[in-house]
Scaffold this motif. Structure first.
Motif, PDB file in Angstrom:
ATOM      1  N   THR A  39       0.864  -1.164   0.075  1.00  0.00           N
ATOM      2  CA  THR A  39       0.045  -0.010  -0.073  1.00  0.00           C
ATOM      3  C   THR A  39       0.978   1.258  -0.111  1.00  0.00           C
ATOM      4  O   THR A  39       0.478   2.148  -0.506  1.00  0.00           O
ATOM      5  CB  THR A  39      -0.954   0.118   1.169  1.00  0.00           C
ATOM      6  OG1 THR A  39      -0.152  -0.223   2.395  1.00  0.00           O
ATOM      7  CG2 THR A  39      -1.844  -1.141   1.390  1.00  0.00           C
ATOM      8  N   SER A  40       2.047   1.060   0.609  1.00  0.00           N
ATOM      9  CA  SER A  40       2.849   2.464   0.739  1.00  0.00           C
ATOM     10  C   SER A  40       3.311   2.781  -0.574  1.00  0.00           C
ATOM     11  O   SER A  40       3.736   3.867  -0.736  1.00  0.00           O
ATOM     12  CB  SER A  40       4.182   2.165   1.444  1.00  0.00           C
ATOM     13  OG  SER A  40       4.839   1.005   1.163  1.00  0.00           O
ATOM     14  N   LYS A  41       3.473   2.020  -1.704  1.00  0.00           N
ATOM     15  CA  LYS A  41       3.819   2.290  -3.151  1.00  0.00           C
ATOM     16  C   LYS A  41       2.770   3.144  -3.895  1.00  0.00           C
ATOM     17  O   LYS A  41       3.031   3.619  -4.805  1.00  0.00           O
ATOM     18  CB  LYS A  41       4.354   1.069  -3.883  1.00  0.00           C
ATOM     19  CG  LYS A  41       5.125   0.309  -3.061  1.00  0.00           C
ATOM     20  CD  LYS A  41       6.275   0.864  -2.456  1.00  0.00           C
ATOM     21  CE  LYS A  41       7.265   0.014  -1.801  1.00  0.00           C
ATOM     22  NZ  LYS A  41       8.448   0.687  -1.222  1.00  0.00           N
ATOM     23  N   TYR A  42       1.550   3.139  -3.375  1.00  0.00           N
ATOM     24  CA  TYR A  42       0.321   3.776  -4.138  1.00  0.00           C
ATOM     25  C   TYR A  42       0.298   5.361  -3.732  1.00  0.00           C
ATOM     26  O   TYR A  42       0.540   5.684  -2.536  1.00  0.00           O
ATOM     27  CB  TYR A  42      -1.097   2.884  -3.659  1.00  0.00           C
ATOM     28  CG  TYR A  42      -1.102   1.792  -4.618  1.00  0.00           C
ATOM     29  CD1 TYR A  42      -2.054   1.716  -5.643  1.00  0.00           C
ATOM     30  CD2 TYR A  42      -0.719   0.677  -3.888  1.00  0.00           C
ATOM     31  CE1 TYR A  42      -2.080   0.226  -6.324  1.00  0.00           C
ATOM     32  CE2 TYR A  42      -0.779  -0.552  -4.641  1.00  0.00           C
ATOM     33  CZ  TYR A  42      -1.545  -0.594  -5.616  1.00  0.00           C
ATOM     34  OH  TYR A  42      -1.560  -1.982  -6.343  1.00  0.00           O
ATOM     35  N   ILE A  43      -0.478   6.075  -4.540  1.00  0.00           N
ATOM     36  CA  ILE A  43      -0.578   7.722  -4.340  1.00  0.00           C
ATOM     37  C   ILE A  43      -1.770   7.411  -3.184  1.00  0.00           C
ATOM     38  O   ILE A  43      -1.559   8.356  -2.268  1.00  0.00           O
ATOM     39  CB  ILE A  43      -0.998   8.282  -5.514  1.00  0.00           C
ATOM     40  CG1 ILE A  43       0.016   8.308  -6.563  1.00  0.00           C
ATOM     41  CG2 ILE A  43      -1.421   9.687  -5.166  1.00  0.00           C
ATOM     42  CD1 ILE A  43      -0.522   8.596  -7.875  1.00  0.00           C
ATOM     43  N   ASP A  44      -2.798   6.913  -3.260  1.00  0.00           N
ATOM     44  CA  ASP A  44      -3.994   6.403  -2.250  1.00  0.00           C
ATOM     45  C   ASP A  44      -4.320   5.212  -2.445  1.00  0.00           C
ATOM     46  O   ASP A  44      -4.737   4.804  -3.584  1.00  0.00           O
ATOM     47  CB  ASP A  44      -4.705   7.680  -2.472  1.00  0.00           C
ATOM     48  CG  ASP A  44      -5.753   7.619  -1.362  1.00  0.00           C
ATOM     49  OD1 ASP A  44      -5.346   7.327  -0.271  1.00  0.00           O
ATOM     50  OD2 ASP A  44      -6.945   7.494  -1.555  1.00  0.00           O
ATOM     51  N   GLY A  45      -4.657   4.442  -1.276  1.00  0.00           N
ATOM     52  CA  GLY A  45      -5.472   3.286  -1.306  1.00  0.00           C
ATOM     53  C   GLY A  45      -4.516   2.041  -2.108  1.00  0.00           C
ATOM     54  O   GLY A  45      -3.346   2.347  -2.070  1.00  0.00           O
ATOM     55  N   PHE A  46      -5.072   1.047  -2.354  1.00  0.00           N
ATOM     56  CA  PHE A  46      -4.426   0.068  -3.304  1.00  0.00           C
ATOM     57  C   PHE A  46      -5.356  -0.783  -4.072  1.00  0.00           C
ATOM     58  O   PHE A  46      -6.593  -1.139  -3.485  1.00  0.00           O
ATOM     59  CB  PHE A  46      -3.574  -0.830  -2.247  1.00  0.00           C
ATOM     60  CG  PHE A  46      -3.835  -2.007  -1.558  1.00  0.00           C
ATOM     61  CD1 PHE A  46      -3.353  -3.212  -1.774  1.00  0.00           C
ATOM     62  CD2 PHE A  46      -4.626  -1.574  -0.707  1.00  0.00           C
ATOM     63  CE1 PHE A  46      -3.711  -4.076  -0.867  1.00  0.00           C
ATOM     64  CE2 PHE A  46      -5.399  -2.642   0.148  1.00  0.00           C
ATOM     65  CZ  PHE A  46      -4.759  -3.947  -0.106  1.00  0.00           C
ATOM     66  N   LEU A  47      -4.885  -1.625  -4.883  1.00  0.00           N
ATOM     67  CA  LEU A  47      -5.880  -2.347  -5.661  1.00  0.00           C
ATOM     68  C   LEU A  47      -6.789  -3.437  -5.308  1.00  0.00           C
ATOM     69  O   LEU A  47      -7.821  -3.554  -5.662  1.00  0.00           O
ATOM     70  CB  LEU A  47      -4.963  -2.919  -6.941  1.00  0.00           C
ATOM     71  CG  LEU A  47      -4.762  -4.517  -6.815  1.00  0.00           C
ATOM     72  CD1 LEU A  47      -4.134  -5.183  -8.185  1.00  0.00           C
ATOM     73  CD2 LEU A  47      -3.471  -4.620  -5.715  1.00  0.00           C
ATOM     74  N   GLN A  48      -6.548  -3.973  -4.119  1.00  0.00           N
ATOM     75  CA  GLN A  48      -7.454  -4.772  -3.404  1.00  0.00           C
ATOM     76  C   GLN A  48      -8.679  -4.217  -2.823  1.00  0.00           C
ATOM     77  O   GLN A  48      -9.583  -4.666  -2.326  1.00  0.00           O
ATOM     78  CB  GLN A  48      -6.732  -5.572  -2.207  1.00  0.00           C
ATOM     79  CG  GLN A  48      -5.653  -6.720  -2.756  1.00  0.00           C
ATOM     80  CD  GLN A  48      -5.900  -7.701  -3.652  1.00  0.00           C
ATOM     81  OE1 GLN A  48      -6.982  -7.606  -4.534  1.00  0.00           O
ATOM     82  NE2 GLN A  48      -5.451  -9.103  -3.563  1.00  0.00           N
ATOM     83  N   ASN A  49      -8.554  -2.825  -2.851  1.00  0.00           N
ATOM     84  CA  ASN A  49     -10.043  -2.267  -2.233  1.00  0.00           C
ATOM     85  C   ASN A  49     -11.119  -2.189  -3.250  1.00  0.00           C
ATOM     86  O   ASN A  49     -12.291  -2.278  -2.994  1.00  0.00           O
ATOM     87  CB  ASN A  49      -9.611  -0.642  -2.216  1.00  0.00           C
ATOM     88  CG  ASN A  49      -8.617  -0.223  -1.113  1.00  0.00           C
ATOM     89  OD1 ASN A  49      -8.175  -1.222  -0.230  1.00  0.00           O
ATOM     90  ND2 ASN A  49      -7.962   1.232  -1.050  1.00  0.00           N
ATOM     91  N   VAL A  50     -10.793  -2.651  -4.564  1.00  0.00           N
ATOM     92  CA  VAL A  50     -11.931  -2.732  -5.384  1.00  0.00           C
ATOM     93  C   VAL A  50     -12.143  -4.296  -5.870  1.00  0.00           C
ATOM     94  O   VAL A  50     -13.264  -4.423  -6.475  1.00  0.00           O
ATOM     95  CB  VAL A  50     -11.385  -1.774  -6.911  1.00  0.00           C
ATOM     96  CG1 VAL A  50     -11.009  -0.208  -6.392  1.00  0.00           C
ATOM     97  CG2 VAL A  50     -10.504  -2.497  -7.367  1.00  0.00           C
ATOM     98  N   THR A  51     -11.190  -5.238  -5.546  1.00  0.00           N
ATOM     99  CA  THR A  51     -11.352  -6.526  -6.142  1.00  0.00           C
ATOM    100  C   THR A  51     -12.747  -7.106  -5.496  1.00  0.00           C
ATOM    101  O   THR A  51     -12.979  -6.878  -4.407  1.00  0.00           O
ATOM    102  CB  THR A  51     -10.354  -7.393  -6.154  1.00  0.00           C
ATOM    103  OG1 THR A  51      -9.944  -7.324  -4.681  1.00  0.00           O
ATOM    104  CG2 THR A  51      -8.972  -6.815  -6.885  1.00  0.00           C
ATOM    105  N   ASN A  52     -13.133  -8.180  -6.084  1.00  0.00           N
ATOM    106  CA  ASN A  52     -14.359  -8.748  -5.718  1.00  0.00           C
ATOM    107  C   ASN A  52     -14.332  -9.750  -4.717  1.00  0.00           C
ATOM    108  O   ASN A  52     -13.282 -10.628  -5.025  1.00  0.00           O
ATOM    109  CB  ASN A  52     -15.024  -9.495  -6.712  1.00  0.00           C
ATOM    110  CG  ASN A  52     -16.478 -10.013  -6.934  1.00  0.00           C
ATOM    111  OD1 ASN A  52     -17.111 -10.157  -5.820  1.00  0.00           O
ATOM    112  ND2 ASN A  52     -17.064 -10.231  -7.957  1.00  0.00           N
ATOM    113  N   ASP A  53     -15.047  -9.871  -3.852  1.00  0.00           N
ATOM    114  CA  ASP A  53     -14.922 -10.985  -2.848  1.00  0.00           C
ATOM    115  C   ASP A  53     -16.373 -12.013  -2.762  1.00  0.00           C
ATOM    116  O   ASP A  53     -16.347 -12.767  -1.918  1.00  0.00           O
ATOM    117  CB  ASP A  53     -14.973 -10.235  -1.321  1.00  0.00           C
ATOM    118  CG  ASP A  53     -16.109  -9.364  -1.011  1.00  0.00           C
ATOM    119  OD1 ASP A  53     -16.774  -9.161  -2.136  1.00  0.00           O
ATOM    120  OD2 ASP A  53     -16.413  -8.857  -0.039  1.00  0.00           O
ATOM    121  N   ALA A  54     -16.760 -12.105  -3.906  1.00  0.00           N
ATOM    122  CA  ALA A  54     -17.946 -13.020  -3.986  1.00  0.00           C
ATOM    123  C   ALA A  54     -17.547 -14.353  -3.842  1.00  0.00           C
ATOM    124  O   ALA A  54     -16.592 -14.970  -4.168  1.00  0.00           O
ATOM    125  CB  ALA A  54     -18.740 -12.613  -5.208  1.00  0.00           C
TER     126      ALA A  54
END
Length: 804
Positions: free
Chosen positions: A763-778
């Motif tokens: 997460t420290s490498k992102y400007i804000d957030g990181f990609l697993q914030n949007v991925t599906n958990d179904a």
């Protein structure tokens, strides 16, 4: 900021990151040490204390390279392939191995034990001693088990951490979180057909050159497991026709003879279109089908149940599931009902029969009925691949063999309908007879399965009363299913690396009574931990040796280790310190040398061909080849004995009758499909996959790689222009689950409507957030009855993108 408190900046998060004058200035009053001295240029004079070490590379890239390392002034300065490996095909190194020269000394290293002083997620820590850290963790485990029982403690070693062993979890009877939910989506579909773990091929990747056709389906070996790409390039040089099925023009696609840009999540439609073309044109191998599959088994047309003997069970001693009764077939010679394995039986694969007042038909007849509902034009529209192209591919696969399907554990495996794809692929291979012969096969090639003969290494045995606890709940279900987990200890980052929709998982983590993480680098979930322990890298140890392993034709011993940097410790010593708090340290080896010598005792077994290999001989060279490796190839399925209860290829999944999936009936993905109303708001398919620069999040701490490969989302020129996005713009990727901000790369290799991003980084490498914030958990409910359970559908995700 209070004196002595370490905190990451909220926007750019640079705790333990950057130069000595930057982030490490935060640690000036804490006794922490800068990495800058380790990164400084060293004297190149040959007289300056130079030695050679032999080290084993990262487990999880599945290559197992044996590396020859130059240590100068007790610093790692050069990493090369081990010259002592005689087999040229294993004389390998890739970017990741070379980059360890910097990665070991990364500024992201955890340097000392830390204790959280802020809220979980804030990243506020103070330095503490090892004694205090170990005592705190042990006290939390004891308190949790006293209040809530043994099963209230969760201990997990992620694949990003060192996983030479796992003693602690078994000694404490800790829960491990059940099925991982990773890399087994297609395998859920193949397991009932071929047997457990049949995603691991039973033939060698080095037979690629013997295949006439190879289909790389959702697999990108030129980047995901770079060293194994050698086999694919050997095949190309030998004239093998290579087809790459992938929504993006990957590195592997660039070397293929044909690229099929399939629509995301629709690979099963393409495969089923091929099956339809093969059946319609009679391109199937009827002799193979009758002899080696369940095609002739009789099925009740009313109930869908297989007609079985009431007494006799199937014989397979390798079957790991519930034993089943023997099925009946109609003998094509006598016309009589006969047990499927009766001597001399010749099963009829066609026909409908009246037996005891009931109507039965064969599985082959049912298979043809199922596939007749799959129209080629439908398959073309769904997959985005022209019907004629599908037919030509089916013709090539069936009639220009032998043929191999090499499928990936990313890509199409990361959708809720992946089991349908796995079942479909297994049927495609079976009806064309592409099993059990040289240059034919099916599975995830490279790093798993039968690539070389294995040694007979032994193992360190724990007492019989040791063993993992099992709540029956997968880690991915922890936030959604009531459970008894109150205390967690992870070696590496499990909670963000191994979860979709990370915001939900991290909210659950915040509610734990206690959470400790042992890690080499400041990975994404560190900020949520109460206690952080610094682990040393695989190149470091308190003693001269570390792990011994067998890997695809050789046994290797890591020796000549660097001393642990900063205050880090090896996994073994960390586990011993924790076990000592329970009076159990005596159950573990005292040293890695003791563990290595115990494992090497296995080479003295009567069947071993390596009786002359000793600990001392491995110290000399770091590696010993298994005799016969260079000329040895497994003959997987040559005897036509499969891992199912019947030992046959079981085309029909009887256990899924009630769910309507005895045959792989096509279904849309959970979210990422055309026609989903959600696409009006989030019109872009968000896909992720491997990169040559990382293994999942591992190597995120490499500053060299970060210079050229920061978190970036690849977007097609069409989609970028429509949103006013230019190359290198900062963009926000978002959906209802969350968002992140990163750099955009306008990339012509992508189909319009499809985004691509390398798998998660810190997460420290992102400007804000990181990609697993949007991925599906179904979770696919059907998969709970399958061997590997529901899989996390990372790619089954829709998003929108805008300039940040």
């Amino acid at each position: 900021m209070s004196e002595g408190i370490l905190q990451r900046d909220v926007s750019r998060r640079n705790f333990l990151k950057g130069s000595a004058a930057g982030a490490f200035a935060l640690a000036a009053g804490t006794g922490m040490t800068s990495c800058s001295g380790w990164l400084a240029e060293t004297d190149v004079d040959e007289g300056s204390g130079e030695r050679t070490a032999y080290l084993c590379h990262q487990f999880h890239c599945l290559s197992g390279c044996s590396l020859q390392c130059t240590i100068r002034d007790e610093r790692l300065v050069l990493v090369e392939p081990n010259d002592n490996i005689a087999d040229e095909k294993h004389h390998n190194i890739c970017l990741r191995g070379i980059g360890e020269v910097q990665h070991v000394y990364s500024a992201d290293r955890i340097q000392t034990p830390l204790k959280r002083v802020g809220e979980r997620g804030e990243g506020k820590f103070v330095q503490i001693s090892w004694d205090e850290a170990i005592q705190t963790i042990a006290d939390a485990i004891k308190e949790s088990q006293s209040k809530y029982g043994e099963g209230s403690v969760f201990i997990r070693k992620s694949t990003e951490a060192s996983i030479d062993f796992d003693f602690l979890s078994q000694i404490l009877h800790a829960d491990q979180g059940g099925n991982w939910g990773l890399d087994r989506g297609s395998a859920n579909g193949t397991t009932p057909i071929l047997g457990a773990f049949t995603y691991c091929p039973t033939r060698s990747i080095w037979e690629f050159k013997d295949a006439a056709t190879i289909i790389e389906l959702g697999h990108n070996p030129l980047e995901s497991a770079i060293c194994w790409a050698r086999a694919l390039m050997d095949a190309k040089e030998a004239g093998t026709y290579i087809v790459c099925v992938d929504p993006r023009f990957s590195g592997t696609a660039s070397k293929a003879d044909q690229w099929l840009p399939v629509n995301p999540g629709t690979d099963a439609a393409l495969v089923q279109g091929m099956i339809r073309a093969i059946v319609d044109n009679g391109w199937y191998d009827e002799e193979f089908i009758a002899a080696n599959t369940s095609a002739g088994w009789l099925v009740d047309t009313q109930t869908g149940e297989v007609l079985r003997d009431e007494e006799q069970e199937c014989p397979n001693p390798y079957f790991t599931g519930e034993m089943i009764k023997k099925p009946y077939v109609i003998d094509s010679v006598t016309g009589q009902k006969t047990l499927y394995d009766a001597e001399g039986v010749a099963p009829a694969i066609t026909g409908t029969y009246q037996l005891d007042g009931k109507t039965y038909t064969t599985q082959w007849e049912l298979m043809k009925k199922w596939i007749s509902g799959v129209e080629l034009d439908w398959a073309a529209e769904k997959s985005g691949i022209d019907a004629q192209v599908i037919t030509e591919l089916a013709d090539r696969y069936a009639n220009n063999g032998p043929a191999i399907i090499d499928f990936g554990l990313g890509g199409p495996d990361k959708y809720t309908n992946a089991d349908v794809l796995g079942h479909s692929m297994a049927i495609l291979c079976a009806i064309t007879g592409n099993f059990g012969k040289k240059g034919a096969g099916f599975g995830f090639y490279g790093g798993v399965g039968a690539d070389e003969p294995y040694s007979t290494l032994g193992w360190w045995a724990l007492p019989e009363d040791c063993g993992y606890g099992d709540s029956g709940i997968g880690m991915y279900d922890f936030p959604y299913v009531e459970n008894n987990i109150h205390c967690a200890v992870t070696f590496g980052d499990a909670f963000t690396l191994e979860a979709g929709n990370a915001n939900v998982m991290l909210e659950w983590v915040k509610g734990l009574d206690f959470f400790a993480q042992i890690d080499i680098y400041h990975s994404s979930s560190i900020d949520y931990a109460d206690i952080v322990l610094p682990a040393c890298s695989k190149f470091e140890c308190e003693e001269n040796v570390r792990h011994v392993r067998d890997s695809h034709g050789f046994v290797s011993l890591a020796s000549g280790m660097l001393q642990p940097l900063f205050e880090s410790k090896s996994d073994l010593q960390i586990e011993r310190l924790l076990c000592a708090q329970f009076g159990k340290e005596g159950l573990l080896p005292e040293t890695y040398e003791e563990l290595a010598r115990t494992k090497l005792e296995g080479l003295k077994a009567p069947e071993s061909t390596m009786k002359d290999v000793t600990f001392e001989s491995l110290l000399e060279t770091g590696v010993a080849m298994i005799p016969g490796t260079e000329n040895w190839f497994p003959d997987g399925y040559a005897d036509q004995v499969y891992g199912t209860s019947s030992t046959k290829i079981e085309l029909y999944t009887e256990q899924l009758i009630d769910q309507g999936h005895a045959w792989p009936v096509y279904e849309e993905a959970n979210e990422a499909f055309e026609g989903n109303p959600l696409k009006e708001t989030y019109p872009l398919y968000f896909t992720q996959g491997k990169t040559r620069y990382r293994i999942h999040a591992y190597y995120s701490a490499s500053q060299w790689f970060a210079e050229n490969y920061e978190p970036c989302v690849n977007i097609s020129p069409v989609d970028a222009e429509a949103r006013g996005i230019s190359n290198n713009d900062e963009v926000r990727v978002f959906n209802d689950r969350g968002s992140f901000v990163c750099t955009a790369r306008v990339n012509e290799s992508l189909k319009p409507g499809v985004l691509f991003m390398a798998e998660t980084t810190y997460t420290s490498k992102y400007i804000d957030g990181f990609l697993q914030n949007v991925t599906n958990d179904a979770r696919n409910e059907r998969c709970y009855v399958m061997l590997h359970g529901p899989q996390i559908p990372y790619n089954d995700t829709l998003v929108q993108v805008e300039k940040a």
